[in-house]
Motif scaffolding. Sequence first.
Motif, short mmCIF file in Angstrom:
data_model
loop_
_atom_site.label_atom_id
_atom_site.label_comp_id
_atom_site.label_asym_id
_atom_site.label_seq_id
_atom_site.Cartn_x
_atom_site.Cartn_y
_atom_site.Cartn_z
N TYR A 6 -1.05 -9.29 1.93
CA TYR A 6 0.04 -8.41 1.49
C TYR A 6 1.39 -9.09 1.75
O TYR A 6 2.28 -9.12 0.89
CB TYR A 6 -0.04 -7.10 2.28
N ASP A 27 -9.07 3.87 -2.34
CA ASP A 27 -8.37 4.08 -1.06
C ASP A 27 -8.64 5.48 -0.50
O ASP A 27 -8.80 5.64 0.71
CB ASP A 27 -6.87 3.86 -1.26
N ASN A 61 -9.79 3.68 6.55
CA ASN A 61 -9.09 2.44 6.21
C ASN A 61 -8.46 2.54 4.82
O ASN A 61 -8.93 3.30 3.97
CB ASN A 61 -10.06 1.25 6.22
N PHE A 85 -1.13 0.32 0.83
CA PHE A 85 -0.67 0.48 2.21
C PHE A 85 0.67 1.21 2.27
O PHE A 85 0.93 1.99 3.19
CB PHE A 85 -0.52 -0.89 2.89
N LYS A 128 0.59 5.11 2.47
CA LYS A 128 -0.39 5.62 3.44
C LYS A 128 -0.18 7.10 3.73
O LYS A 128 -1.15 7.88 3.78
CB LYS A 128 -0.31 4.81 4.73
#
Length: 334
Positions: A183, A264, A273, A278, A281
Amino acid sequence: MLFPWFKKFWKKINYLRNKLPNVILFYGNYGIGKVNFVQYFAKSLLCENFFSKKKICNKKEFCISCFWFNKNIHPDYFSILPEVINKNEKSIYLNKLLLNKLNINQIKLLIKFTYFTNSLCNLKVILLSDIESLNIFSANSLLKILEEPPKKVIFLLIANNLKKILPTILSRCYKIILRKPSYEESLFWLKKKSLKNIEELFFNSGGFPILALKYFYKNYYFFLKKFFSFLFYPKNVDINNLSKYLLKIDIKSLLLILQLWLYDLFFLKTTNNIYYFFHFKKKLLFLVQKTTILKINFLLKKINNEILLYSEFLSSYLFIESLLIEYQLIFFNF
């Protein structure tokens, strides 16, 4: 150009040069630059100066082979590549719609090329991308030539998903995985380009740098902003108007984003996870409490099937509308 995250793979593949397999299959995630890497490798195989200089000719000093390769007219090179977007004199190689099958005529041309007499080099190189999109007839035709490849012909194949490739083709390939960059590495590389909204587009891509560039050059920023707003808050949305608005985005991109988003949600529900989004989140943590693993899994399987079955001849509007409704339904008690 070799993307920085592929330098370690470049060192690895150079070990193969002394005993080069006839068929090499490169595979990995969407949107990481696999085509760019394999094309760079193909060029190095044909470069007249590579073995003496250990690098491909530069832009100022180049051999006749590299000159022809750069002009896309090399007589000993044949390729079936994804679409190319040219912007500011830079070529960004992107994936075609998975749903456009490589046809039998393309494979026949490829096979015919293998039997031509070499014009310049002692080697012929064939690059074939998206081989999972081969239909059964094309796949069988390719298999015949891979079973007994002509001498001094190297096949460089590219795929995103090994599970969609015939096992008989896989068994004849030397396989090399090209992994997704980190990332941080991807974001650092994109930021150096100083492109407007590129950071947010990178977040929208699920962490795939080449996809982020695709979204930038296709001017998807505002359309994706609207789509993600729906993903965050699917309740009380005018599906009819949103579906019309999202017609500006290609179906492949919508399917891919929704697929990764559901993955996700699934992994957050089962393993706590996140692998792609990300940056979102908090949104994912909020949404995952509003649905069940069964609902997520059901829609995820359906999306995976849609990627394989979708046809451009279907109504894009109705297709998008059905996707949005299906997504809303997994949060029925939202």
